[in-house]
Scaffold this motif. Structure first.
Motif: not given
Lengths: 365, 198
Positions: B183-193, B195-198
């Motif tokens: 298991e690799k150390k992973l960063p926490t991905r932060v989303y900006d909703y 960006d996904y709204k069309s």
């Protein structure tokens, strides 16, 4: 036109073949329209999907789930269902070695610190967007047959201006037949990783997401790690991301390992996926067995929001007061497939609640 | 008068030339120590016959005079599960002590193995044990060299492994991360909703 184009944006030019001067590149790649400012070349939007509400045999609609998922009401429901086990969220993590910091605080300062810590932990529970896989739209920007066979390789032009988000970056491809097209998503992902590398995202898809390795990891119950890595590696509407996450959610459902995902950022998406595909009975059963009656009620309300035409929604709508037990009963009677088990566990839970109330009354009196 | 055996034989041989001296010295040494020096034997065929007799008919692929057994990763994985593992439950580098002058340790050596055999004293924790094979499938061994707190590969200054093995270790750990075995150390991905709204 070409001069203004250069001054406004920084243009990066890549090809599999030789590198030419910027001037040549712009001469080859520039169109008459200023495609940077028109804003016409957005992503494939979901308006077509919204119109396309084909029902399949299970009754699930092929709608775009994201507008429903991103509603405030739904987000609130999912947050409540996820729960907040502080010890699990703030649990052991891999981070750079640091010395412990000791502070002497007053009560108010301590409360403030705890609130700030709570806020930081809440950020960790942000749910990744639940979306359908994207569809590539390869509309040609311009057809220039005069430019056909200008080289043996295609040229990819990427707008590397500062402040542009990866999803909105303009990436175009000059094909060998001379036409200029918007780059397909896979090409755009590659360009993003080249010019804007992100930690945790590999250029090549990790072999972890191949069939064999996925199966092995799912059998070892490494659900959270697979989902976390999928979040880092893929975009939420990437077909690979959708396949991997749906696979893990159904495996969790089959194994009834809901407790593993509780208090993580993935529980909300898991619950949404199950309700979207009308597979939420096992989850509801798990909630009732753990005496989480408010969570069970929230799950049923979510079902009514996602499937407003269902029998459950109409019967819940008829209720005067949305009491948790009544709401859950309405769901069991109308939609549930595991009716007997759910009724049994609901009954057991009600009995447990009654005995608890009685013992509390006795102890208070 | 007591003389060294080789010297006696030389005198007996009555050799005058240097080459003759060399030959006779080597011959006597050969006879005393049973060293396998193929070029001293008569023909190439004889040499091959001797080699085969010694190695028991095995086709030695890489090293001709290898004293170091080549172990497969699968055998190594069995070894790490077996009772033969004698590291008292600690990581294999735990009880290794480096020898150097002074207090500040210098970087570890380049390699312990040259031409297929150990060429140093106090070889590093991996080179000293032939059954420790660095392979991406050998997760139990790789885990011992990855920090449980930071998720990074431990420095060779801490573990004491030679540089060549350390580089090989990093390669195998990266491959294990890629395959999902570690298991690799992973960063926490932060989303900006938005960006996904069309």
């Amino acid at each position: 036109m070409a001069a203004s184009f250069i001054s406004r944006t920084f243009l990066s030019y890549t090809s599999c073949g030789s590198i030419r001067t910027l001037k040549d590149a712009v001469a080859v790649g520039c169109t008459r329209r200023n495609f940077v400012t028109t804003g016409k070349y957005q992503q494939a939007n979901s308006e077509d999907d919204k119109l396309n509400t084909v029902q399949n045999s299970q009754g699930a609609t092929h709608q775009d789930p994201f507008p429903i998922f991103s509603k405030q009401e739904v987000q609130g429901l999912l947050e409540r269902i996820t729960g907040f086990n502080a010890l699990k969220v703030a649990g052991p993590q891999k981070k750079p070695l640091q010395r412990a910091v000791y502070k002497l605080l007053t009560d108010e300062q301590l409360d403030k610190e705890l609130q700030e810590a709570h806020g930081r932990l809440k950020e960790k529970l942000q749910m990744p967007p639940f979306m359908n896989p994207y569809k590539d739209n390869t509309t040609p920007l311009s057809l220039d047959p005069d430019l056909a066979d200008f080289d043996t390789a295609k040229y990819v032009f990427t707008d590397i201006s500062y402040g542009v988000k990866d999803r909105h970056r303009h990436v175009v491809v000059r094909e060998l037949d001379g036409s200029l097209n918007i780059a397909p998503r896979s090409t755009r992902e590659r360009m993003n990783q080249i010019y804007n590398p992100r930690e945790g995202r590999e250029f090549f898809k990790p072999r972890m997401f191949n069939e064999q390795n996925l199966e092995r990891m799912i059998s070892k119950k490494q659900y959270i790690y697979i989902l976390d890595r999928a979040c880092c590696q893929f975009e939420p509407d990437d077909p690979d991301y959708v396949n991997v996450t749906r696979r893990v959610y159904s495996a969790v459902n089959d194994a009834k390992a809901f407790e593993d995902l509780r208090s993580t950022r993935h529980f909300g998406c898991l619950a949404f996926y199950l309700v979207w595909n009308r597979m939420s009975d096992l989850l509801l059963l798990d909630m009732l067995n753990r005496d989480l009656i408010s969570d069970a009620k929230d799950l049923v309300i979510l079902h009514c929001i996602i499937h407003p035409d269902s029998q459950c929604a109409t019967s819940v709508g008829r209720l005067e007061k949305e009491e948790p037990v009544a709401v859950v009963k309405a769901y069991i009677e109308t939609e549930a497939k595991l009716k007997a088990q759910l009724e049994l566990s609901l009954q057991a839970m009600e009995d447990a609640m009654r005995t608890k109330e009685k013992s509390e009354e006795r102890s208070s009196s | 008068m007591k003389m060294a055996a080789p010297l006696r034989s030389w005198i007996r041989a009555g050799c005058q030339t240097l080459q003759g001296l060399k030959d006779s010295l080597s011959m006597s040494l050969l006879q005393k120590r049973n060293l396998n020096v193929t070029r001293m034997l008569g023909t190439e065929k004889e040499a091959e016959a001797v080699e085969e007799a010694e190695t028991g008919g095995e086709a030695g692929e890489a090293e001709k005079d290898s004293r170091r057994k080549v172990v497969s990763p699968e055998t190594s994985m069995k070894y790490l599960d077996s009772e033969a593992l004698g590291y008292r439950g600690k990581p294999v580098w735990f009880y290794y002590r480096r020898n150097f002058k002074g207090r500040k340790p210098p970087p570890t050596r380049r390699t312990c193995i040259r031409k297929g055999q150990l060429s140093t004293a106090s070889p590093c924790p991996i080179c000293r044990d032939e059954y420790l094979v660095l392979n991406f499938q050998n997760v139990k061994l790789l885990e011992q060299f990855v920090s449980p707190y930071t998720g990074e590969v431990l420095d060779s200054m801490l573990t004491g492994v030679c540089q060549k093995q350390h580089q090989q270790l990093i390669i195998e750990v990266m491959q294990a991360w890629d395959e999902g075995l570690l298991e690799k150390k992973l960063p926490t991905r932060v989303y900006d909703y938005k960006d996904y709204k069309s």
